[in-house]
Design a protein around this motif. Structure first.
Motif, PDB file in Angstrom:
ATOM      1  N   ARG A 291       0.816  -1.207   0.000  1.00 62.43           N
ATOM      2  CA  ARG A 291       0.000   0.000   0.000  1.00 62.43           C
ATOM      3  C   ARG A 291       0.856   1.266   0.000  1.00 62.43           C
ATOM      4  NH1 ARG A 291      -5.197  -0.724   3.623  1.00 62.43           N
ATOM      5  NH2 ARG A 291      -3.639  -0.809   5.263  1.00 62.43           N
TER       6      ARG A 291
ATOM      7  N   SER B 142       0.798  -7.051  -1.627  1.00 54.49           N
ATOM      8  CA  SER B 142       0.139  -7.395  -0.372  1.00 54.49           C
ATOM      9  C   SER B 142      -1.373  -7.457  -0.609  1.00 54.49           C
ATOM     10  CB  SER B 142       0.469  -6.364   0.702  1.00 54.49           C
ATOM     11  OG  SER B 142      -0.055  -5.102   0.331  1.00 54.49           O
TER      12      SER B 142
ATOM     13  N   THR C 270      -3.232 -15.784   3.233  1.00 52.55           N
ATOM     14  CA  THR C 270      -4.425 -16.063   2.448  1.00 52.55           C
ATOM     15  C   THR C 270      -4.159 -15.837   0.968  1.00 52.55           C
ATOM     16  OG1 THR C 270      -5.207 -13.826   2.871  1.00 52.55           O
ATOM     17  CG2 THR C 270      -6.032 -15.546   4.319  1.00 52.55           C
TER      18      THR C 270
ATOM     19  N   SER D 192       4.305  -3.280   5.054  1.00 53.95           N
ATOM     20  CA  SER D 192       4.613  -3.138   6.475  1.00 53.95           C
ATOM     21  C   SER D 192       5.198  -4.414   7.088  1.00 53.95           C
ATOM     22  CB  SER D 192       3.352  -2.739   7.237  1.00 53.95           C
ATOM     23  OG  SER D 192       2.343  -3.689   7.009  1.00 53.95           O
TER      24      SER D 192
ATOM     25  N   GLN E  52       0.307 -11.768   8.583  1.00 49.82           N
ATOM     26  CA  GLN E  52      -0.303 -12.559   7.495  1.00 49.82           C
ATOM     27  C   GLN E  52       0.526 -12.467   6.217  1.00 49.82           C
ATOM     28  OE1 GLN E  52      -2.090 -10.051   9.035  1.00 49.82           O
ATOM     29  NE2 GLN E  52      -3.986 -10.911   9.851  1.00 49.82           N
ATOM     30  N   HIS E  53       1.178 -11.354   6.010  1.00 50.37           N
ATOM     31  CA  HIS E  53       2.017 -11.231   4.816  1.00 50.37           C
ATOM     32  C   HIS E  53       3.286 -12.079   4.987  1.00 50.37           C
ATOM     33  CE1 HIS E  53       3.299  -9.390   1.044  1.00 50.37           C
ATOM     34  NE2 HIS E  53       4.523  -9.457   1.545  1.00 50.37           N
TER      35      HIS E  53
ATOM     36  N   ASN F  62      11.346   0.541   2.978  1.00 48.41           N
ATOM     37  CA  ASN F  62      10.172   1.120   3.628  1.00 48.41           C
ATOM     38  C   ASN F  62      10.579   2.457   4.233  1.00 48.41           C
ATOM     39  OD1 ASN F  62       7.960   1.574   5.584  1.00 48.41           O
ATOM     40  ND2 ASN F  62       7.417  -0.551   5.117  1.00 48.41           N
TER      41      ASN F  62
END
Ligand SMILES: Cc1cc2nc3c(=O)[nH]c(=O)nc-3n(C[C@H](O)[C@H](O)[C@H](O)COP(=O)(O)OP(=O)(O)OC[C@H]3O[C@@H](n4cnc5c(N)ncnc54)[C@H](O)[C@@H]3O)c2cc1C
Lengths: 245, 325
Positions: free
Chosen positions: B211, B236, B254, B269, B273-274, B288
Motif C-alpha cells: 500500500r 500485499s 491467504t 509493512s 499474514q504477509h 520502507n
C-alpha cells in the motif's frame, strides 16, 4: 440448487504459531478460531447462488463439539442448515471420506471447499471428495457461475487462467475473486441459533498420514541496513554476499 | 519398485520446477536403490521429452493424444495412477503446481496412498517408514508427516529442491492407456495468459509492493525492476483487494506462498499474514520509509527510505551492474 459447503476451523490469521508436547502438538491455548478464510468465500458464493429461495446451502464440518461456534457463524452468515461429523479432523483423506459419505447419501448439485485451509494448507479435500464420488473437481477457482446444469469456472494456472465449462455435480476449491466474504447481521445471528445442526458419527476410515513433529522456521540473522543513497551497495551485496543475482 | 514422477508441461515445454521434481524423484529412487520412470501427458515433442533423461529419468513414458492436449484433471489422474500400477511404483512424485494440487490427491485416492503435499525436503526413510517435511500454517511452521500407507504420493514445493544433472540417455516411449469418456466432463473454453513474464509460484526472484505505493499508476517502476531482474511481481492483500493488482499476485497467509531466492518488499509493512507467505524466501530485502516497520525483523537487507526515491535509484544500480557483468 443444493450446495454443500465444507468449512474448517482454523487459528485466526494473527496467531503466532507455537507447539507443545515436544513440538508434537499445536498449542491452541489462547488461540481464537475462525472459519477458514477461503471457506468463507465458498460460503458467500453458495449463498449468492441460492438467493431468492433458489435452493439451499448446507455447511459440513468434520470436528468436535468445541468447534460449533464456527458452524454457528456459518449459519449466521446465511447457510440453511449444518452438519457436524463428530470426529477430530485427522487428515485430509479422513475429512474427505466423511464428506463424500455424507454427500453420497444426500445428493448435492455442487460441493464447494476453500482452495486450502490456512493451517495445514493441504488443498487436497476438494480433489479427494471429487475422486471418492467419481465426479469432476477443480482445485483452485477464481470465478464460478452456474446456468442450468452447467457451471462456468475460471481456474488459476501458472501465468494466467483457464475458463472451463463443467456439468453439475462437481467439487471446487474457491479462492479470491469467487465472492466477497459476508459478515453476519443481527438477524442472521439470531436465526442461527434455531437453524438445524445435525451431528453425525464418522464412518470408519483408515488414515494414511500422521504428523510426527512441528518446527518453526529458523530465526534470521540481523538485518543489514544500507543507506538510502547507496543502493549500489545493495546490488553489490546481493551479488557478492547473498549470491542471489 | 521404481519411483514415478509426473512431468507437467506448459505449452509443450517443461519448466524448471519440473526438472526440480525429476531431480527430487531421482534422489528418492537412489535412496531406495531403484529406478526412476517419468511420465508426460500431452503433446510434448521428442527432444523436450528426452531432456527428462538429463535429470535422472531412466525411462520416459509419453502419453499423447489430441484429447489430452490440454490438462483434464480426471483423465490425467487416471493415467498417472495406471502408469504407477503398471510400473509397480510405490512412490509417485508430482510438482505442487496449481494443476498438481488438483491431480495429486486424486492419484492418491486411486492408489490408496498417503499423500504429503508441498514437501520442502527429501524424505527420510528407515524400516519401511517414510517421513517428509512440508510447510504448514502458511509458512509460519513446518510439519514432518509420516505416510503410513504402502504407496505414497509426494508433491514438491517449487524452488525448494535443486535441479541436479544426471544424464541417463533415456529415450521416450509411447505409453497407451484407456480412458473413460466420463473423465472428460470438464471442457476447456478459453485460456487467458497474463501479461506477466515470470509466473509467481515458480519465480526465483520476486519484487513485491504494498500500500506504500499509493496507487496502481505507480507500479511501472515495480514492473521495470522486476523485468531487469527477471523477477515476478507480487503484492500485499490490500493492494489486490483494492483492485490495483490481480488477486493472483497477492502473497501471504491467504494468498500465494512463495519461496524465491530473493524477495524484495517495497512499501509493505510486514504484517504477520504477509510474512506467513514469504518466510521461506532465502534472502529478503525490505524498502520502507518507516524504520520501525515489522518487516525489518525478518529482513536480511534493509533500506529506510521513500520508495519513490529508492526504487528508481535501485533500477539504475541494477542497470549499471548488468552493464558491467
Ligand atoms: C483474514 C486476513 C488475512 C490476511 N491475509 C493477508 C495476506 O495473505 N497477505 C497480506 O499481505 N496481507 C494479509 N492480510 C492483511 C494484513 O494484515 C495487512 O493489512 C497487510 O499485509 C498490509 O499491507 P501493506 O503492508 O501493503 O499496507 P500497510 O499496512 O498500509 O503498510 C504500508 C507500508 O508502506 C510504507 N510506506 C508508505 N509510503 C511509503 C513510501 N513512499 N515509501 C516506502 N514505504 C512507504 C509504510 O511505512 C507501511 O509500512 C490479511 C488480513 C486479514 C484480516
Amino acid at each position: 440448487m443444493k450446495i454443500l459447503v465444507c468449512i474448517s476451523n482454523v487459528p485466526d490469521t494473527t496467531t503466532k504459531i507455537t507447539f507443545t508436547n515436544n513440538n508434537t502438538q499445536f498449542n491452541s491455548a489462547g488461540v481464537q478460531f475462525i472459519i477458514n478464510p477461503y471457506d468463507e468465500i465458498a460460503l458467500a458464493r453458495a449463498i449468492e447462488l441460492t438467493e431468492n429461495g433458489n435452493g439451499s446451502v448446507t455447511v459440513i464440518h468434520v470436528g468436535e463439539a468445541a468447534n460449533e461456534p464456527t458452524i454457528r457463524k456459518a449459519l449466521a452468515i446465511g447457510a440453511t442448515d449444518a452438519v457436524r461429523i463428530n470426529a477430530p479432523a485427522h487428515d485430509a483423506f479422513f475429512v474427505a471420506a466423511q464428506i463424500a459419505e455424507y454427500a453420497k447419501e444426500n445428493q448435492f448439485d455442487l460441493i464447494l471447499t476453500g482452495r486450502e485451509s490456512i493451517d495445514y494448507n493441504g488443498s487436497k479435500v476438494a480433489a479427494m471428495v471429487g475422486e471418492l464420488l467419481d465426479i469432476p473437481s477443480v482445485s483452485v477457482i477464481k470465478k464460478l457461475d452456474v446456468e442450468g446444469n452447467t457451471a462456468t469456472v475460471e481456474r488459476e494456472i501458472e501465468g494466467g487462467k483457464e475458463v472451463l465449462s463443467i456439468p453439475l455435480p462437481f467439487v471446487a476449491g474457491t479462492a479470491e475473486g469467487v465472492a466477497e466474504p459476508k459478515i453476519p447481521n443481527m438477524r442472521g445471528i439470531m436465526s442461527a441459533r434455531t437453524k438445524p445442526l445435525t451431528v453425525i458419527e464418522p464412518v470408519v476410515v483408515t488414515t494414511n498420514s500422521e504428523i510426527l513433529v512441528y518446527e518453526t522456521p529458523a530465526p534470521r540473522g540481523q538485518v543489514k541496513m544500507i543507506a538510502a543513497d547507496d543502493v549500489a551497495q545493495l546490488v553489490s551485496l546481493l551479488h557478492n554476499e547473498a549470491k542471489v543475482i | 519398485m521404481p519411483v514415478l514422477v509426473y512431468t507437467e508441461n506448459a505449452d509443450g515445454k517443461f519448466k524448471k520446477s519440473i526438472f526440480e521434481a525429476v531431480s527430487y524423484a531421482r534422489a528418492i529412487a537412489d535412496q531406495n536403490n531403484t529406478s526412476l520412470t517419468a511420465i508426460s501427458i500431452g503433446n510434448v515433442d521428442t527432444a523436450e521429452l528426452s531432456s527428462l533423461g538429463n535429470y535422472g529419468a531412466d525411462k520416459i513414458l509419453n502419453v499423447s493424444s489430441e484429447q489430452l492436449k490440454n490438462f483434464v484433471n480426471q483423465a490425467y489422474a487416471s493415467i498417472i495412477a495406471k502408469a504407477a500400477e503398471s510400473e509397480g511404483a510405490a512412490i509417485v512424485v508430482l510438482s505442487n503446481s496449481f494443476s498438481g494440487r488438483g491431480l495429486a490427491p486424486r492419484v492418491a485416492v486411486k492408489l490408496n496412498a498417503g499423500i504429503a503435499d508441498g514437501a520442502t525436503a527429501l524424505p527420510q526413510q528407515a524400516d519401511g517408514k517414510l517421513t517428509v517435511k512440508k510447510t504448514a500454517f502458511s509458512g509460519k511452521a513446518f510439519a514432518t508427516v509420516e505416510l503410513t500407507s504402502d504407496k505414497k504420493v509426494i508433491s514438491l514445493t517449487p524452488n525448494t529442491y535443486k535441479v541436479e544433472e544426471k544424464p541417463t540417455g533415456a529415450q521416450p516411449e509411447n505409453f497407451t492407456v484407456e480412458t473413460n469418456a466420463s473423465d472428460f466432463a470438464i471442457m476447456l473454453k478459453d485460456i487467458a495468459k497474463s501479461t506477466d513474464k515470470v509466473s509467481l509460484p515458480d519465480a526465483e526472484i520476486v519484487v513485491s509492493a504494498g500500500r506504500g505505493l499509493k496507487g496502481p499508476e505507480n507500479w511501472g517502476m515495480i514492473e521495470q525492476l522486476a523485468d531487469l531482474l527477471g523477477a515476478a511481481t507480487a503484492c500485499s492483500k490490500p493492494v489486490s483487494d483494492a483492485g490495483w493488482r490481480p488477486h493472483s499476485e497477492h502473497v501471504g497467509q491467504t494468498g500465494i506462498t512463495v519461496s524465491p531466492n530473493l524477495y524484495i518488499a517495497i512499501g509493505i509493512s510486514g504484517a504477520i499474514q504477509h510474512l506467513a507467505g514469504i518466510s521461506s524466501s532465502k534472502v529478503i530485502v525490505v524498502i520502507n520509509k518507516d524504520a520501525d516497520a515489522p518487516f525489518y525483523k525478518v529482513a536480511d537487507y534493509g533500506i529506510v527510505g521513500d520508495a519513490f526515491e529508492v526504487v528508481p535509484k535501485l533500477i539504475e544500480a541494477v542497470k549499471a551492474y548488468k552493464a558491467s557483468s
